[in-house]
Scaffold this active site. Structure first.
Site, PDB file in Angstrom:
ATOM      1  N   ASP A   1       0.789  -1.086  -0.012  1.00 51.04           N
ATOM      2  CA  ASP A   1       0.157   0.024  -0.053  1.00 51.04           C
ATOM      3  C   ASP A   1       0.800   0.839   0.345  1.00 51.04           C
ATOM      4  OD1 ASP A   1      -2.099  -1.464  -0.088  1.00 51.04           O
ATOM      5  OD2 ASP A   1      -2.611  -1.139   1.930  1.00 51.04           O
TER       6      ASP A   1
ATOM      7  N   ASP B   1       0.044  13.349  22.149  1.00 49.24           N
ATOM      8  CA  ASP B   1       1.414  12.812  21.628  1.00 49.24           C
ATOM      9  C   ASP B   1       0.749  13.466  20.231  1.00 49.24           C
ATOM     10  OD1 ASP B   1       2.641  12.153  23.836  1.00 49.24           O
ATOM     11  OD2 ASP B   1       2.134  10.051  22.458  1.00 49.24           O
TER      12      ASP B   1
END
Length: 294
Positions: free
Chosen positions: A72, A176
């Site tokens: 991919d 994060d």
């Protein structure tokens, strides 16, 4: 259905399995009297090939179809490079999951042959553009088919940032980072971070916080035409990064602004006629394939 005569071929570098499939694909296409054009880096893996070689840009101008052999990630790279050319892309899977490259090498001749005979379905997938600025001056630019991600880079500190959608303030967050994903990317990094699976036909963008410092922060799905704006906290001491499909990093700093919008060009993704999104999810994500009779 379009008639494909000039076929561009792009392969993932550094894989013996990809080379084997490229040779098989080349032999099949030539036997069927198609004109084959190799992407210039791909050509280095097939010494003595005797075929026309072209850059990705030129392939987008002279070919009717591009076949990508790899995972991919390989198709993501081709999509970013070829989106403006509006050329259809077909994927042969030599990676792991294969959500986008859905033809198995063992079925290459049969499945590719049917596609070339007009037995295929076509999907239109949109991409995202990310522009980073510092004091209104350009800092960096990237394009993503899967996702644009704000992340700490090498730092272990949380990132403080403000989120705006279409000019409306949404929240200030410490986390994060944030994943801004297309429907195509909803089965990739976004899924791993707890984001929803979105059907590829949806015109929507999902925003998925990464380990937010609050229990009430959840993924948000917005209209695909929305403008996403992130402003890095001016008191932030670390320097986070923006990545596009995990390939391009833009280093940011306190006060920098990142704007994410839908790209004006879409990619044309080709699948065999029996392709089914839900069947792909069952296979790739390990969903139950049937219900036992009671």
């Amino acid at each position: 259905m379009e008639q494909f005569r000039n076929i561009g071929v792009i392969g993932r570098m550094g894989s013996v399995q990809v080379v084997e499939t490229l040779r098989q694909l080349k032999a099949y296409l030539l036997d069927e009297n198609y004109q084959v054009i190799l992407e210039q880096d791909t050509a280095t893996m097939l010494p003595g090939h005797g075929l026309q070689v072209a850059s990705k840009k030129l392939i987008g101008e002279i070919c009717d179809l591009v076949i990508v052999v790899g995972g991919d990630g390989s198709l993501l790279g081709a999509a970013r490079d070829l989106a403006k050319a509006k050329i259809p892309i077909l994927g042969v899977n030599r990676g792991r999951l294969g959500f986008l490259t859905d033809i198995a090498p063992s079925e290459l001749e049969e499945r590719v042959g049917r596609v070339l005979q007009g037995e295929y379905i076509e999907e239109s997938r949109f991409l995202l553009d990310a522009h980073a600025t510092r004091d209104e001056h350009p800092l960096g630019f990237g394009t993503a088919l899967n996702d644009v991600v704000l992340h700490p880079g090498k730092s272990t500190r949380m990132i403080g940032f403000d989120l705006y959608i279409d000019g409306h303030f949404v929240y200030t967050q410490r986390s994060d980072g944030l994943i801004v994903s297309t429907p195509t990317g909803s089965t990739a990094y976004s899924l791993s971070a707890g984001g929803p699976i979105m059907h590829p036909k949806l015109d929507a963008i999902v925003l998925v916080p990464m380990f937010p410092h609050t229990l009430s922060s959840r993924p948000i799905v917005v209209d695909g035409k929305s403008e996403i704006k992130l402003i890095i906290d001016r008191t932030h001491e670390a320097y986070p990064q923006i990545s596009c499909d995990g390939q391009m990093d833009i280093s940011c700093g306190p006060g920098d602004v990142i704007r994410i919008t839908k790209k004006p060009f879409k990619i044309r993704l080709i699948h065999p006629k029996d392709h089914n999104f839900y069947a792909t999810c069952r296979e790739k994500l390990g969903w139950a394939s049937n219900i036992a009779a009671s």
